[in-house]
Design a protein around this motif. Structure first.
Motif, mmCIF file in Angstrom:
data_model
loop_
_atom_site.group_PDB
_atom_site.id
_atom_site.type_symbol
_atom_site.label_atom_id
_atom_site.label_comp_id
_atom_site.label_asym_id
_atom_site.label_seq_id
_atom_site.Cartn_x
_atom_site.Cartn_y
_atom_site.Cartn_z
ATOM 1 N N GLY A 59 112.369 5.856 1.964
ATOM 2 C CA GLY A 59 113.435 6.817 1.698
ATOM 3 C C GLY A 59 113.365 7.475 0.336
ATOM 4 N N LEU A 60 112.199 7.472 -0.283
ATOM 5 C CA LEU A 60 112.036 8.123 -1.583
ATOM 6 C C LEU A 60 111.707 9.603 -1.373
ATOM 7 C CD1 LEU A 60 109.905 5.409 -3.404
ATOM 8 C CD2 LEU A 60 112.368 5.788 -3.560
ATOM 9 N N THR A 61 111.761 10.356 -2.434
ATOM 10 C CA THR A 61 111.371 11.754 -2.387
ATOM 11 C C THR A 61 110.294 11.964 -3.438
ATOM 12 O OG1 THR A 61 113.621 12.336 -1.755
ATOM 13 C CG2 THR A 61 112.194 14.132 -2.484
ATOM 14 N N VAL A 62 109.061 11.666 -3.057
ATOM 15 C CA VAL A 62 107.926 11.856 -3.948
ATOM 16 C C VAL A 62 107.336 13.212 -3.579
ATOM 17 C CG1 VAL A 62 105.703 10.959 -4.731
ATOM 18 C CG2 VAL A 62 107.511 9.377 -4.017
ATOM 19 N N PRO A 63 107.441 14.189 -4.468
ATOM 20 C CA PRO A 63 107.006 15.543 -4.126
ATOM 21 C C PRO A 63 105.488 15.689 -4.049
ATOM 22 C CG PRO A 63 107.615 15.441 -6.427
ATOM 23 C CD PRO A 63 107.947 14.093 -5.827
ATOM 24 N N LYS A 64 105.049 16.738 -3.358
ATOM 25 C CA LYS A 64 103.622 17.032 -3.307
ATOM 26 C C LYS A 64 103.090 17.360 -4.686
ATOM 27 C CE LYS A 64 103.138 18.626 1.408
ATOM 28 N NZ LYS A 64 102.698 19.698 2.273
ATOM 29 N N SER A 65 103.967 17.760 -5.559
ATOM 30 C CA SER A 65 103.546 18.125 -6.916
ATOM 31 C C SER A 65 103.426 16.911 -7.828
ATOM 32 C CB SER A 65 104.541 19.113 -7.521
ATOM 33 O OG SER A 65 105.804 18.502 -7.652
ATOM 34 N N ALA A 66 103.367 15.727 -7.226
ATOM 35 C CA ALA A 66 103.206 14.529 -8.050
ATOM 36 C C ALA A 66 102.021 14.732 -8.977
ATOM 37 C CB ALA A 66 102.987 13.307 -7.161
ATOM 38 N N ALA A 67 102.160 14.266 -10.179
ATOM 39 C CA ALA A 67 101.216 14.599 -11.251
ATOM 40 C C ALA A 67 99.771 14.296 -10.895
ATOM 41 C CB ALA A 67 101.603 13.844 -12.516
ATOM 42 N N GLN A 68 98.973 15.340 -10.883
ATOM 43 C CA GLN A 68 97.532 15.182 -10.766
ATOM 44 C C GLN A 68 96.904 16.154 -11.740
ATOM 45 O OE1 GLN A 68 95.676 15.642 -6.948
ATOM 46 N NE2 GLN A 68 93.722 16.059 -7.890
ATOM 47 N N VAL A 69 96.262 15.630 -12.718
ATOM 48 C CA VAL A 69 95.602 16.463 -13.705
ATOM 49 C C VAL A 69 94.131 16.108 -13.672
ATOM 50 C CG1 VAL A 69 95.463 17.077 -16.130
ATOM 51 C CG2 VAL A 69 97.674 16.497 -15.123
ATOM 52 N N GLY A 70 93.331 17.002 -13.156
ATOM 53 C CA GLY A 70 91.895 16.775 -13.133
ATOM 54 C C GLY A 70 91.500 15.534 -12.373
ATOM 55 N N ASP A 71 91.143 14.516 -13.100
ATOM 56 C CA ASP A 71 90.591 13.319 -12.467
ATOM 57 C C ASP A 71 91.498 12.100 -12.577
ATOM 58 O OD1 ASP A 71 90.252 13.157 -15.172
ATOM 59 O OD2 ASP A 71 88.117 12.693 -15.112
ATOM 60 N N TRP A 72 92.807 12.339 -12.563
ATOM 61 C CA TRP A 72 93.779 11.254 -12.612
ATOM 62 C C TRP A 72 95.025 11.705 -11.876
ATOM 63 C CZ3 TRP A 72 96.145 9.386 -17.907
ATOM 64 C CH2 TRP A 72 97.063 8.366 -17.687
ATOM 65 N N ALA A 73 95.476 10.920 -10.925
ATOM 66 C CA ALA A 73 96.714 11.215 -10.212
ATOM 67 C C ALA A 73 97.702 10.081 -10.476
ATOM 68 C CB ALA A 73 96.462 11.342 -8.712
ATOM 69 N N CYS A 74 98.970 10.443 -10.631
ATOM 70 C CA CYS A 74 100.016 9.470 -10.884
ATOM 71 C C CYS A 74 101.178 9.741 -9.939
ATOM 72 C CB CYS A 74 100.479 9.569 -12.334
ATOM 73 S SG CYS A 74 101.811 8.431 -12.738
ATOM 74 N N LEU A 75 101.606 8.717 -9.228
ATOM 75 C CA LEU A 75 102.769 8.815 -8.350
ATOM 76 C C LEU A 75 103.845 7.883 -8.881
ATOM 77 C CD1 LEU A 75 101.067 8.569 -4.840
ATOM 78 C CD2 LEU A 75 101.850 10.630 -5.989
ATOM 79 N N ASP A 76 105.012 8.431 -9.150
ATOM 80 C CA ASP A 76 106.141 7.636 -9.628
ATOM 81 C C ASP A 76 107.047 7.373 -8.438
ATOM 82 O OD1 ASP A 76 108.369 6.498 -10.751
ATOM 83 O OD2 ASP A 76 108.563 7.982 -12.350
ATOM 84 N N CYS A 77 107.022 6.162 -7.949
ATOM 85 C CA CYS A 77 107.792 5.778 -6.759
ATOM 86 C C CYS A 77 108.863 4.765 -7.160
ATOM 87 C CB CYS A 77 106.866 5.216 -5.704
ATOM 88 S SG CYS A 77 105.578 6.368 -5.193
ATOM 89 N N ALA A 78 109.692 5.144 -8.108
ATOM 90 C CA ALA A 78 110.795 4.319 -8.604
ATOM 91 C C ALA A 78 110.265 3.042 -9.256
ATOM 92 C CB ALA A 78 111.807 4.035 -7.511
ATOM 93 N N ASP A 79 110.342 1.911 -8.576
ATOM 94 C CA ASP A 79 109.931 0.634 -9.158
ATOM 95 C C ASP A 79 108.423 0.405 -9.128
ATOM 96 O OD1 ASP A 79 112.484 -0.140 -9.881
ATOM 97 O OD2 ASP A 79 112.853 -1.225 -8.014
ATOM 98 N N VAL A 80 107.692 1.338 -8.510
ATOM 99 C CA VAL A 80 106.231 1.229 -8.420
ATOM 100 C C VAL A 80 105.619 2.528 -8.940
ATOM 101 C CG1 VAL A 80 104.252 0.883 -6.892
ATOM 102 C CG2 VAL A 80 106.425 -0.262 -6.387
ATOM 103 N N VAL A 81 104.681 2.394 -9.866
ATOM 104 C CA VAL A 81 103.949 3.550 -10.371
ATOM 105 C C VAL A 81 102.489 3.367 -9.986
ATOM 106 C CG1 VAL A 81 103.243 4.846 -12.418
ATOM 107 C CG2 VAL A 81 105.556 3.907 -12.271
ATOM 108 N N VAL A 82 101.915 4.415 -9.380
ATOM 109 C CA VAL A 82 100.534 4.368 -8.909
ATOM 110 C C VAL A 82 99.672 5.278 -9.774
ATOM 111 C CG1 VAL A 82 98.988 4.789 -6.958
ATOM 112 C CG2 VAL A 82 101.335 4.007 -6.537
ATOM 113 N N HIS A 83 98.520 4.768 -10.193
ATOM 114 C CA HIS A 83 97.537 5.568 -10.919
ATOM 115 C C HIS A 83 96.233 5.512 -10.131
ATOM 116 C CE1 HIS A 83 99.969 5.824 -14.585
ATOM 117 N NE2 HIS A 83 100.294 4.564 -14.345
#
Length: 169
Positions: free
Chosen positions: A87-111
């Motif tokens: 039930g989260l709202t993680v947008p398609k614009s989740a941070a991706q700069v070049g060769d690193w993507a980061c998804l902030d999913c509240a209590d979990v952060v993905v790199h």
């Protein structure tokens, strides 16, 4: 007086139970993200319990992808899971700069990194004191420095025109 003590004990017990439930759900989500990373052939996948070290997350997921389509596929599947199952709202614009993507999913952060970025930013070293969460699979490693990094300098216009894969914007 005894009533106040009993109420305080109940409130503390309820708060502890809520905290445990939230932690269990975050842990489950982090492990599911790690499985997605492994399924998309990412390597060096780790889930770290960082709640004692940082205020912004309970768990951090680290993974290495070898090219942009692999990174995009991995992040898209994770975002879909977070949005649909949690039930989260993680947008398609989740941070991706070049060769690193980061998804902030509240209590979990993905790199999700390229091999060069994983080495350069060294989040493994930053969280070296964090507890590693046991995963339901054995993650592959890069196999040393001979593994090439297929990432090229990021050209947003080229991505929009030629990329048949989903691109984060």
């Amino acid at each position: 007086r005894d009533d106040r003590r009993a109420t305080t004990r109940r409130a503390t017990t309820t708060a502890d139970a809520d905290e445990e439930t939230q932690d269990a759900q975050a842990r489950k989500m982090a492990i599911e993200f790690a499985v997605i990373a492994d399924d998309t052939r990412a390597v060096e996948v780790q889930v770290l319990s960082v709640a004692k070290s940082v205020f912004y997350a309970r768990y951090v997921v680290l993974a290495t992808a070898f090219n942009r389509p692999q990174m995009n596929a991995c992040c898209a599947k994770m975002r879909e899971l977070a949005n649909e199952a949690y039930g989260l709202t993680v947008p398609k614009s989740a941070a991706q700069v070049g060769d690193w993507a980061c998804l902030d999913c509240a209590d979990v952060v993905v790199h999700v990194f390229s091999p060069n970025s994983r080495t350069h930013y060294d989040l493994d070293g930053l969280y070296k004191g964090a507890e590693r969460v046991e995963l339901p699979f054995v993650t592959e490693t890069r196999g040393g420095s001979e593994t090439e990094d297929e990432f090229e300098p990021y050209d947003e216009e080229e991505d929009e025109e030629d990329d048949e894969f989903e691109v984060f914007e």
